[in-house]
Design a protein around this motif. Sequence first.
Motif, PDB file in Angstrom:
ATOM      1  N   THR A   1       0.814  -1.221   0.000  1.00 49.05           N
ATOM      2  CA  THR A   1       0.000   0.000   0.000  1.00 49.05           C
ATOM      3  C   THR A   1       0.848   1.271   0.000  1.00 49.05           C
ATOM      4  O   THR A   1       0.300   2.372  -0.003  1.00 49.05           O
ATOM      5  CB  THR A   1      -0.931   0.007   1.234  1.00 49.05           C
ATOM      6  OG1 THR A   1      -0.113  -0.075   2.401  1.00 49.05           O
ATOM      7  CG2 THR A   1      -1.919  -1.151   1.182  1.00 49.05           C
ATOM      8  N   THR A   2       2.166   1.090   0.036  1.00 45.17           N
ATOM      9  CA  THR A   2       3.058   2.254   0.007  1.00 45.17           C
ATOM     10  C   THR A   2       2.986   2.887  -1.377  1.00 45.17           C
ATOM     11  O   THR A   2       3.076   2.183  -2.390  1.00 45.17           O
ATOM     12  CB  THR A   2       4.515   1.820   0.293  1.00 45.17           C
ATOM     13  OG1 THR A   2       4.534   1.112   1.523  1.00 45.17           O
ATOM     14  CG2 THR A   2       5.436   3.006   0.355  1.00 45.17           C
ATOM     15  N   PRO A   3       2.824   4.218  -1.440  1.00 47.24           N
ATOM     16  CA  PRO A   3       2.754   4.858  -2.765  1.00 47.24           C
ATOM     17  C   PRO A   3       4.068   4.694  -3.527  1.00 47.24           C
ATOM     18  O   PRO A   3       5.140   4.602  -2.938  1.00 47.24           O
ATOM     19  CB  PRO A   3       2.503   6.333  -2.449  1.00 47.24           C
ATOM     20  CG  PRO A   3       2.384   6.466  -0.978  1.00 47.24           C
ATOM     21  CD  PRO A   3       2.692   5.150  -0.348  1.00 47.24           C
ATOM     22  N   LYS A   4       3.990   4.646  -4.839  1.00 52.36           N
ATOM     23  CA  LYS A   4       5.186   4.543  -5.688  1.00 52.36           C
ATOM     24  C   LYS A   4       6.034   5.800  -5.541  1.00 52.36           C
ATOM     25  O   LYS A   4       5.512   6.889  -5.323  1.00 52.36           O
ATOM     26  CB  LYS A   4       4.787   4.379  -7.152  1.00 52.36           C
ATOM     27  CG  LYS A   4       4.210   3.034  -7.479  1.00 52.36           C
ATOM     28  CD  LYS A   4       4.085   2.899  -8.993  1.00 52.36           C
ATOM     29  CE  LYS A   4       3.638   1.524  -9.351  1.00 52.36           C
ATOM     30  NZ  LYS A   4       4.714   0.590  -9.549  1.00 52.36           N
ATOM     31  N   HIS A   5       7.339   5.603  -5.658  1.00 45.68           N
ATOM     32  CA  HIS A   5       8.241   6.757  -5.662  1.00 45.68           C
ATOM     33  C   HIS A   5       8.021   7.550  -6.938  1.00 45.68           C
ATOM     34  O   HIS A   5       7.661   7.005  -7.976  1.00 45.68           O
ATOM     35  CB  HIS A   5       9.703   6.290  -5.607  1.00 45.68           C
ATOM     36  CG  HIS A   5      10.035   5.510  -4.379  1.00 45.68           C
ATOM     37  ND1 HIS A   5       9.980   6.041  -3.114  1.00 45.68           N
ATOM     38  CD2 HIS A   5      10.422   4.217  -4.224  1.00 45.68           C
ATOM     39  CE1 HIS A   5      10.317   5.125  -2.232  1.00 45.68           C
ATOM     40  NE2 HIS A   5      10.590   3.998  -2.885  1.00 45.68           N
ATOM     41  N   LYS A   6       8.291   8.860  -6.846  1.00 48.36           N
ATOM     42  CA  LYS A   6       8.137   9.707  -8.029  1.00 48.36           C
ATOM     43  C   LYS A   6       9.314  10.670  -8.110  1.00 48.36           C
ATOM     44  O   LYS A   6      10.023  10.879  -7.120  1.00 48.36           O
ATOM     45  CB  LYS A   6       6.800  10.439  -8.005  1.00 48.36           C
ATOM     46  CG  LYS A   6       6.547  11.275  -6.775  1.00 48.36           C
ATOM     47  CD  LYS A   6       5.097  11.718  -6.732  1.00 48.36           C
ATOM     48  CE  LYS A   6       4.737  12.423  -5.446  1.00 48.36           C
ATOM     49  NZ  LYS A   6       5.083  11.792  -4.205  1.00 48.36           N
ATOM     50  N   ASP A   7       9.539  11.199  -9.273  1.00 46.99           N
ATOM     51  CA  ASP A   7      10.623  12.167  -9.469  1.00 46.99           C
ATOM     52  C   ASP A   7      10.507  13.279  -8.437  1.00 46.99           C
ATOM     53  O   ASP A   7       9.409  13.778  -8.166  1.00 46.99           O
ATOM     54  CB  ASP A   7      10.572  12.768 -10.877  1.00 46.99           C
ATOM     55  CG  ASP A   7      10.994  11.791 -11.953  1.00 46.99           C
ATOM     56  OD1 ASP A   7      11.513  10.707 -11.606  1.00 46.99           O
ATOM     57  OD2 ASP A   7      10.807  12.109 -13.143  1.00 46.99           O
ATOM     58  N   GLY A   8      11.641  13.623  -7.839  1.00 47.95           N
ATOM     59  CA  GLY A   8      11.670  14.668  -6.829  1.00 47.95           C
ATOM     60  C   GLY A   8      11.632  14.147  -5.402  1.00 47.95           C
ATOM     61  O   GLY A   8      11.880  14.890  -4.457  1.00 47.95           O
ATOM     62  N   ASP A   9      11.332  12.855  -5.211  1.00 45.11           N
ATOM     63  CA  ASP A   9      11.337  12.267  -3.873  1.00 45.11           C
ATOM     64  C   ASP A   9      12.771  12.161  -3.362  1.00 45.11           C
ATOM     65  O   ASP A   9      13.711  12.030  -4.140  1.00 45.11           O
ATOM     66  CB  ASP A   9      10.731  10.853  -3.885  1.00 45.11           C
ATOM     67  CG  ASP A   9       9.220  10.846  -4.003  1.00 45.11           C
ATOM     68  OD1 ASP A   9       8.603  11.930  -3.911  1.00 45.11           O
ATOM     69  OD2 ASP A   9       8.654   9.750  -4.201  1.00 45.11           O
TER      70      ASP A   9
END
Length: 160
Positions: free
Chosen positions: A5-13
Amino acid sequence: MPEVTTPKHKDGDFFVDYEEKVFEDVQAEAGEKALVTFHTVAFEGSIGLVNMLQATRLQRKGYETSILLYGPGVTLGLQRGFPTLGDEAFPGHQNFTNQLKKFMGEGGKVYACRFALQALYGHGEPSLIEGIRPISPLDVLDLKLLHTRENAFIIDTWTV
């Protein structure tokens, strides 16, 4: 199966705290020198580029910094390109050239062993990137000894 359920990583993280510096920012004292030697083949690993970046960082910290290319290390200082010299055949193809030019442009000195250049890799002095100083194979040890005598900081890079 457990559900993720952890959100996907995205650019800028951010994954790490890149701002925390644990140690003081050491700067050279007047007259301090550094030498970075390369006995490694171009494109055979990351150490050539990594230590060029280290040499540039030492130069920017105020060390009078030199790079020694010997043995297979001379391949880092050769002009390259395809289809013509200077052309970038693939992204990163000119990394070594660009980094060495930047280093020399900021006052760093680069030396290349003539023996390795000719006897080992079949190149002459015109094959070197402009600004690289070819030296006698007898100068390789003396350059290291002179830096040792002057208490220089030395990074020796060897790969096989």
